[in-house]
Write an enzyme that holds these catalytic residues in place. Structure first.
Site, PDB file in Angstrom:
ATOM      1  N   ILE A   1      12.536  10.937  47.386  1.00 10.45           N
ATOM      2  CA  ILE A   1      12.966   9.676  47.999  1.00 10.45           C
ATOM      3  C   ILE A   1      14.093   9.020  47.208  1.00 10.45           C
ATOM      4  CG2 ILE A   1      10.765   9.225  49.124  1.00 10.45           C
ATOM      5  CD1 ILE A   1      10.178   7.235  46.806  1.00 10.45           C
TER       6      ILE A   1
ATOM      7  N   GLY B   1       9.177  15.758  34.630  1.00 11.89           N
ATOM      8  CA  GLY B   1       7.765  15.447  34.655  1.00 11.89           C
ATOM      9  C   GLY B   1       7.304  14.155  34.028  1.00 11.89           C
TER      10      GLY B   1
ATOM     11  N   HIS C   1       6.250  19.197  38.975  1.00 13.38           N
ATOM     12  CA  HIS C   1       7.181  19.323  40.088  1.00 13.38           C
ATOM     13  C   HIS C   1       8.502  19.883  39.582  1.00 13.38           C
ATOM     14  CE1 HIS C   1       7.518  15.227  38.489  1.00 13.38           C
ATOM     15  NE2 HIS C   1       8.769  15.191  38.911  1.00 13.38           N
ATOM     16  N   LEU C   2       9.058  20.776  40.376  1.00 17.59           N
ATOM     17  CA  LEU C   2      10.345  21.381  40.069  1.00 17.59           C
ATOM     18  C   LEU C   2      11.401  20.696  40.922  1.00 17.59           C
ATOM     19  CD1 LEU C   2       8.094  23.532  39.450  1.00 17.59           C
ATOM     20  CD2 LEU C   2       9.829  25.253  39.843  1.00 17.59           C
ATOM     21  N   HIS C   3      12.424  20.176  40.264  1.00 16.23           N
ATOM     22  CA  HIS C   3      13.545  19.559  40.968  1.00 16.23           C
ATOM     23  C   HIS C   3      14.550  20.648  41.327  1.00 16.23           C
ATOM     24  CE1 HIS C   3      12.876  15.226  39.982  1.00 16.23           C
ATOM     25  NE2 HIS C   3      12.213  15.748  38.952  1.00 16.23           N
TER      26      HIS C   3
END
Length: 140
Positions: free
Chosen positions: A30, A86, A93-95
């Site tokens: 977001i 993180g 989570h992987l960006h």
């Protein structure tokens, strides 16, 4: 208490999903660094990437590579960057970020108030591209 990402995965909070399988999901952030900035998140709530079981770490990387190929084709960046940070959410989570310059990987440049229509369009563009690449795990 469930993490923000667990609540998105459960459908308690909205998410622009582009990938869903039995072990992980991918959805647009977001607060993107660039259009198409996507997070790959395990369904299991694990805080630190070093605590991931090896098979799950491998799966997340494989999904990131597939979604990254979609981002590359859909948005035509120079490269797709992948980063594990993180600190902001205690859930691995992987960006995946379309990058044209090094500035595109700087979190100080996040768009904290993106146009929802632009996010919807980016999600649909990526889903359409992933389908055209033959992936069956694309979210509806």
């Amino acid at each position: 208490m469930a993490s923000l990402f667990t609540r998105i995965i459960r459908g308690e909070l909205p998410g622009r999903f582009v990938w869903k399988d039995d072990r992980c999901v991918a959805f647009l952030t977001i607060a993107p660094l660039a259009p198409g900035h996507t997070l790959v998140v395990p369904r299991d709530e694990i805080d630190h990437w070093i605590d991931l079981p090896q098979d799950l770490a491998t799966h997340l990387t494989e999904v990131a590579q597939a979604v990254g190929k979609g981002i590359q084709q859909a948005f035509q960046p120079v490269k797709v960057g992948m980063m594990i940070a993180g600190l902001e959410v205690p859930h691995v989570h992987l960006h995946l970020v379309p990058i044209r310059t090094l500035q595109d990987m700087n979190f100080a440049n996040q768009d904290r108030n993106p146009n929802p229509a632009d996010l919807d369009a980016a999600a649909e563009r990526l889903r359409s591209t992933l389908r055209s690449l033959g992936y069956k795990q694309v979210s509806d």
